[in-house]
Design a protein around this motif. Structure first.
Motif, PDB file in Angstrom:
ATOM      1  N   VAL A 156       0.293  -1.755   9.009  1.00  0.00           N
ATOM      2  CA  VAL A 156      -0.930  -0.966   9.852  1.00  0.00           C
ATOM      3  C   VAL A 156      -0.803  -1.383  11.356  1.00  0.00           C
ATOM      4  O   VAL A 156      -0.799  -0.307  12.033  1.00  0.00           O
ATOM      5  N   ASP A 157      -0.403  -2.529  11.538  1.00  0.00           N
ATOM      6  CA  ASP A 157      -0.276  -2.903  13.053  1.00  0.00           C
ATOM      7  C   ASP A 157       0.938  -2.511  13.448  1.00  0.00           C
ATOM      8  O   ASP A 157       0.849  -1.897  14.633  1.00  0.00           O
ATOM      9  N   ARG A 158       1.874  -2.200  12.770  1.00  0.00           N
ATOM     10  CA  ARG A 158       3.380  -1.570  13.067  1.00  0.00           C
ATOM     11  C   ARG A 158       3.118  -0.209  13.424  1.00  0.00           C
ATOM     12  O   ARG A 158       3.489   0.201  14.679  1.00  0.00           O
ATOM     13  N   VAL A 159       2.287   0.562  12.798  1.00  0.00           N
ATOM     14  CA  VAL A 159       1.927   1.902  12.933  1.00  0.00           C
ATOM     15  C   VAL A 159       1.002   2.121  14.364  1.00  0.00           C
ATOM     16  O   VAL A 159       1.354   3.050  15.217  1.00  0.00           O
ATOM     17  N   ILE A 160       0.049   1.321  14.125  1.00  0.00           N
ATOM     18  CA  ILE A 160      -0.865   1.399  15.681  1.00  0.00           C
ATOM     19  C   ILE A 160       0.311   1.131  16.779  1.00  0.00           C
ATOM     20  O   ILE A 160       0.088   1.660  18.117  1.00  0.00           O
ATOM     21  N   ARG A 161       1.119   0.216  16.683  1.00  0.00           N
ATOM     22  CA  ARG A 161       1.815  -0.084  17.907  1.00  0.00           C
ATOM     23  C   ARG A 161       2.851   1.116  18.540  1.00  0.00           C
ATOM     24  O   ARG A 161       2.770   1.382  19.476  1.00  0.00           O
ATOM     25  N   ILE A 162       3.235   1.581  17.178  1.00  0.00           N
ATOM     26  CA  ILE A 162       4.273   2.745  17.540  1.00  0.00           C
ATOM     27  C   ILE A 162       3.196   3.800  18.085  1.00  0.00           C
ATOM     28  O   ILE A 162       3.937   4.593  19.056  1.00  0.00           O
ATOM     29  N   GLN A 163       2.364   4.256  17.805  1.00  0.00           N
ATOM     30  CA  GLN A 163       1.526   5.398  18.374  1.00  0.00           C
ATOM     31  C   GLN A 163       1.191   5.048  19.723  1.00  0.00           C
ATOM     32  O   GLN A 163       1.195   6.068  20.529  1.00  0.00           O
ATOM     33  N   GLU A 164       0.880   3.649  20.049  1.00  0.00           N
ATOM     34  CA  GLU A 164       0.518   3.161  21.500  1.00  0.00           C
ATOM     35  C   GLU A 164       1.722   3.612  22.384  1.00  0.00           C
ATOM     36  O   GLU A 164       1.746   3.855  23.392  1.00  0.00           O
ATOM     37  N   LEU A 165       3.054   3.217  21.803  1.00  0.00           N
ATOM     38  CA  LEU A 165       4.265   3.364  22.372  1.00  0.00           C
ATOM     39  C   LEU A 165       4.566   4.998  22.855  1.00  0.00           C
ATOM     40  O   LEU A 165       4.791   5.454  23.785  1.00  0.00           O
ATOM     41  N   PHE A 166       4.151   5.733  21.669  1.00  0.00           N
ATOM     42  CA  PHE A 166       4.617   7.256  21.602  1.00  0.00           C
ATOM     43  C   PHE A 166       3.654   7.880  22.837  1.00  0.00           C
ATOM     44  O   PHE A 166       4.026   8.441  23.802  1.00  0.00           O
ATOM     45  N   ALA A 167       2.411   7.487  22.638  1.00  0.00           N
ATOM     46  CA  ALA A 167       1.162   7.766  23.812  1.00  0.00           C
ATOM     47  C   ALA A 167       1.462   7.386  25.137  1.00  0.00           C
ATOM     48  O   ALA A 167       1.155   8.174  26.120  1.00  0.00           O
ATOM     49  N   ALA A 168       2.334   6.509  25.555  1.00  0.00           N
ATOM     50  CA  ALA A 168       2.868   5.909  26.593  1.00  0.00           C
ATOM     51  C   ALA A 168       4.000   6.819  27.308  1.00  0.00           C
ATOM     52  O   ALA A 168       4.586   6.752  28.361  1.00  0.00           O
ATOM     53  N   GLY A 169       4.351   7.599  26.317  1.00  0.00           N
ATOM     54  CA  GLY A 169       5.624   8.394  26.572  1.00  0.00           C
ATOM     55  C   GLY A 169       7.105   7.988  26.265  1.00  0.00           C
ATOM     56  O   GLY A 169       8.165   8.441  26.783  1.00  0.00           O
TER      57      GLY A 169
ATOM     58  N   MET B  85       0.765  -1.223  -0.074  1.00  0.00           N
ATOM     59  CA  MET B  85      -0.084  -0.048   0.104  1.00  0.00           C
ATOM     60  C   MET B  85       0.858   1.061  -0.144  1.00  0.00           C
ATOM     61  O   MET B  85       2.102   1.076   0.784  1.00  0.00           O
ATOM     62  N   LYS B  86       0.393   2.297  -0.754  1.00  0.00           N
ATOM     63  CA  LYS B  86       1.225   3.481  -0.681  1.00  0.00           C
ATOM     64  C   LYS B  86       1.098   4.299   0.613  1.00  0.00           C
ATOM     65  O   LYS B  86       0.082   4.025   1.554  1.00  0.00           O
ATOM     66  N   ILE B  87       2.033   5.246   0.959  1.00  0.00           N
ATOM     67  CA  ILE B  87       1.955   6.052   1.961  1.00  0.00           C
ATOM     68  C   ILE B  87       0.716   6.715   2.455  1.00  0.00           C
ATOM     69  O   ILE B  87       0.212   6.642   3.708  1.00  0.00           O
ATOM     70  N   GLY B  88      -0.053   7.008   1.522  1.00  0.00           N
ATOM     71  CA  GLY B  88      -1.586   8.006   1.725  1.00  0.00           C
ATOM     72  C   GLY B  88      -2.353   6.957   2.247  1.00  0.00           C
ATOM     73  O   GLY B  88      -3.119   7.311   3.222  1.00  0.00           O
ATOM     74  N   GLU B  89      -2.356   5.624   1.817  1.00  0.00           N
ATOM     75  CA  GLU B  89      -3.582   4.786   2.407  1.00  0.00           C
ATOM     76  C   GLU B  89      -2.942   4.394   3.699  1.00  0.00           C
ATOM     77  O   GLU B  89      -3.897   4.121   4.634  1.00  0.00           O
ATOM     78  N   LEU B  90      -1.842   4.154   4.001  1.00  0.00           N
ATOM     79  CA  LEU B  90      -1.142   3.677   5.206  1.00  0.00           C
ATOM     80  C   LEU B  90      -1.680   4.881   6.277  1.00  0.00           C
ATOM     81  O   LEU B  90      -2.106   4.571   7.322  1.00  0.00           O
ATOM     82  N   ALA B  91      -1.577   6.095   5.914  1.00  0.00           N
ATOM     83  CA  ALA B  91      -1.717   7.178   6.705  1.00  0.00           C
ATOM     84  C   ALA B  91      -3.324   7.285   6.871  1.00  0.00           C
ATOM     85  O   ALA B  91      -3.829   7.572   8.182  1.00  0.00           O
ATOM     86  N   ARG B  92      -4.129   7.080   5.900  1.00  0.00           N
ATOM     87  CA  ARG B  92      -5.791   7.039   6.276  1.00  0.00           C
ATOM     88  C   ARG B  92      -6.169   5.885   7.032  1.00  0.00           C
ATOM     89  O   ARG B  92      -6.932   6.043   7.845  1.00  0.00           O
ATOM     90  N   ARG B  93      -5.650   4.669   6.953  1.00  0.00           N
ATOM     91  CA  ARG B  93      -6.020   3.291   7.862  1.00  0.00           C
ATOM     92  C   ARG B  93      -5.453   3.506   9.171  1.00  0.00           C
ATOM     93  O   ARG B  93      -6.127   2.898  10.091  1.00  0.00           O
ATOM     94  N   THR B  94      -4.492   4.271   9.598  1.00  0.00           N
ATOM     95  CA  THR B  94      -3.893   4.434  10.711  1.00  0.00           C
ATOM     96  C   THR B  94      -4.143   5.953  11.443  1.00  0.00           C
ATOM     97  O   THR B  94      -3.897   5.972  12.633  1.00  0.00           O
ATOM     98  N   ALA B  95      -4.744   6.837  10.812  1.00  0.00           N
ATOM     99  CA  ALA B  95      -5.095   8.205  11.300  1.00  0.00           C
ATOM    100  C   ALA B  95      -3.797   8.750  11.730  1.00  0.00           C
ATOM    101  O   ALA B  95      -3.670   9.583  12.596  1.00  0.00           O
ATOM    102  N   VAL B  96      -2.801   8.374  10.932  1.00  0.00           N
ATOM    103  CA  VAL B  96      -1.212   9.166  11.128  1.00  0.00           C
ATOM    104  C   VAL B  96      -0.918   9.755   9.987  1.00  0.00           C
ATOM    105  O   VAL B  96      -1.151   9.305   8.741  1.00  0.00           O
ATOM    106  N   SER B  97      -0.337  11.036  10.094  1.00  0.00           N
ATOM    107  CA  SER B  97       0.221  11.859   9.015  1.00  0.00           C
ATOM    108  C   SER B  97       1.354  11.297   8.141  1.00  0.00           C
ATOM    109  O   SER B  97       2.035  10.464   8.689  1.00  0.00           O
ATOM    110  N   GLU B  98       1.142  11.721   6.851  1.00  0.00           N
ATOM    111  CA  GLU B  98       2.345  11.008   6.181  1.00  0.00           C
ATOM    112  C   GLU B  98       3.564  11.539   6.658  1.00  0.00           C
ATOM    113  O   GLU B  98       4.630  10.823   6.398  1.00  0.00           O
TER     114      GLU B  98
END
Length: 143
Positions: free
Chosen positions: A43-56, A1-14
């Motif tokens: 998709v799973d990797r980006v979600i995991r990264i976001q969770e870890l950033f949210a945890a500080g 998938m392209k970066i735009g699709e990954l951004a949409r699916r994870t709600a994370v900016s390009e």
């Protein structure tokens, strides 16, 4: 998938996705025309990264931790090693302190809400006690 699709699916900016790549947290391949493409598991990797950033956690700590975690559910992977345990315990203690501080802040807000609503601060303690949860459950996955 392209970066735009990954951004949409994870709600994370390009832009954030490109930063994750720069930090070694995410890997893409390039098309002949130079566009980034990502596998479905990104998709799973980006979600995991976001969770870890949210945890500080900072990106450097996340880079150390990710190889020891399964992207799908955050559980330990076969690559998890004991060398990380002491540091993870420190990170967990820091998160516990943040949770305790948030709970204290919530108690203050409960008092202010009750008093501002015409009650008394004694009533605030009773009202807040019924609404409080003593254990904190992990946040649900954003899937």
């Amino acid at each position: 998938m392209k970066i735009g699709e990954l951004a949409r699916r994870t709600a994370v900016s390009e832009r954030s996705l490109r930063y994750y790549e720069e930090q070694g947290l995410l890997v893409s391949t390039r098309t002949p025309s130079g566009h980034r493409t990502y596998p479905e598991r990104a998709v799973d990797r980006v979600i995991r990264i976001q969770e870890l950033f949210a945890a500080g956690l900072c990106s450097g700590k996340i880079a150390e931790l990710l190889p020891c975690m399964r992207d799908e559910d955050g559980g330990p992977s076969e690559a998890a090693t004991p060398w990380l345990v002491a540091d993870l315990r420190r990170q967990r203690a820091r998160i516990d302190e943040q949770i305790a501080e948030l709970m204290r802040t919530r108690e203050i807000l409960d008092d202010v809400i009750v008093v501002a609503s015409g009650g008394s601060s004694g009533a605030a303690a009773e009202a807040g006690a019924s609404a409080r949860v003593e254990t904190v459950e992990p946040a649900p996955s954003r899937r």
